[in-house]
Design an enzyme around this catalytic site. Structure first.
Site, PDB file in Angstrom:
ATOM      1  N   ASP A  51       0.781  -0.934  -0.123  1.00 15.00           N
ATOM      2  CA  ASP A  51      -0.072  -0.084  -0.152  1.00 15.00           C
ATOM      3  C   ASP A  51       0.377   1.148   0.104  1.00 15.00           C
ATOM      4  O   ASP A  51       1.979   1.376   0.498  1.00 15.00           O
ATOM      5  CB  ASP A  51      -0.393  -0.239   0.989  1.00 15.00           C
ATOM      6  CG  ASP A  51      -2.041  -0.669   1.001  1.00 15.00           C
ATOM      7  OD1 ASP A  51      -2.559  -2.118  -0.087  1.00 15.00           O
ATOM      8  OD2 ASP A  51      -2.592  -1.940   2.266  1.00 15.00           O
ATOM      9  N   TYR A 108       5.684 -10.346   7.172  1.00 16.20           N
ATOM     10  CA  TYR A 108       5.273  -8.536   7.812  1.00 16.20           C
ATOM     11  C   TYR A 108       5.609  -8.348   9.013  1.00 16.20           C
ATOM     12  O   TYR A 108       5.238  -9.246   9.543  1.00 16.20           O
ATOM     13  CB  TYR A 108       4.314  -8.201   7.598  1.00 16.20           C
ATOM     14  CG  TYR A 108       3.593  -7.859   5.834  1.00 16.20           C
ATOM     15  CD1 TYR A 108       3.666  -7.444   5.428  1.00 16.20           C
ATOM     16  CD2 TYR A 108       2.973  -9.335   4.712  1.00 16.20           C
ATOM     17  CE1 TYR A 108       3.679  -6.352   3.943  1.00 16.20           C
ATOM     18  CE2 TYR A 108       2.702  -8.765   3.748  1.00 16.20           C
ATOM     19  CZ  TYR A 108       3.255  -7.326   3.163  1.00 16.20           C
ATOM     20  OH  TYR A 108       2.339  -7.597   1.928  1.00 16.20           O
TER      21      TYR A 108
END
Length: 269
Positions: A51, A108
């Site tokens: 993103d 992540y």
């Protein structure tokens, strides 16, 4: 010849990885640099889509090059690219391996600091919160690998053929003062804003706004929360991508957040 390229980037000034017209994106900047250095149009395919304002301490893309180069491409690319994108390795592949579709696991990290810190601005998410219930946040994080369908934690689930994600691990850590948090999660795939939505829910649990049972009910019933509040993007890092034939350690083993806080003692809750 197909090549895998191992990179890292600070995503703060970019509108994500994916090339889009009219906005700054990581893919477009790299393709422009490759065209300039190799003197031929080069199109690249990334291992995923981060993103806007999200970072990657490890990321791979593949590219096909007809004519081999006779110079240090890593050196020249790093000279041309801006300081927030770095090329670490270029790996020739024997076949048509795919940077995105062949990845078997992605990991992540999400970082939070709970006091205003100019040295972490843009590298960790700032939340001015006090007395979070870390034990309940840990309980909720530990639940995640027990479930496969993450439709409830996705902003646009209908765009996917399915919403199954095989989360292999999820954990929450905190420093000894309780003002730096680190959430880690690994899965074969992730849905749109899935990690940031989960982190937003964990913060609600820590504040006492949401119970662990309510959090789990979303996963059990595939029910989207009435109010989705994704956590800030700048605390999120794609930190590891693994392939059946390629498993490189990240060049930067931890994100800049941990490097800048090397004296902190992190304890698993």
């Amino acid at each position: 010849m197909r090549y895998f390229v191992h990179i890292g980037y600070n995503g703060l000034k970019y509108n994500g990885w994916q090339k889009q017209p009219g906005v700054m994106n990581v893919q477009g900047v790299i393709e422009q640099a490759l065209n300039q250095v190799l003197k031929t149009p080069i199109f690249i395919n990334g291992c995923g889509r981060t993103d806007a304002r999200v970072h990657a301490s490890q990321f791979f893309f593949h590219m096909d090059v007809e004519q081999p180069w006779d110079f240090d491409l890593i050196f020249r690319m790093n000279k041309v690219l801006p300081g927030n994108i770095a090329i670490f390795d270029i790996i020739p592949m024997d076949g048509q391996q795919h940077a995105r579709f062949d990845a078997v696991q992605r990991s992540y990290d999400y970082f939070i600091h709970t006091y205003k810190n100019p040295f972490l601005n843009g590298l960790s998410s700032f939340y001015l919160v006090d007395k979070l219930d870390f034990d309940k946040m840990k309980q909720a994080a530990a639940i995640l690998p027990n479930y496969k369908d993450y439709r409830a934690f996705c902003t646009s689930p209908d765009k996917y053929e399915h919403t199954l994600c095989y989360v292999r691990s999820a954990s929450l850590s905190v420093d000894e003062n309780g003002d730096h948090l680190r959430f880690q999660i690994s899965s074969n795939r992730f849905l749109s804003k899935m990690i940031r939505i989960i982190m937003g829910q964990l913060l609600k649990i820590g504040k006492g706004v949401l119970s662990v049972e309510e959090f789990e009910s979303y996963l059990i019933n595939n029910k989207t929360p009435d109010l989705i509040t994704p956590a800030h993007p700048e605390g999120l890092y794609l930190s590891k991508v693994t392939y059946p034939y390629l498993n490189l350690p990240p060049r930067q083993q931890f994100s800049s957040v941990l490097q800048m806080q090397a004296d902190l003692t992190w304890e698993r809750l």
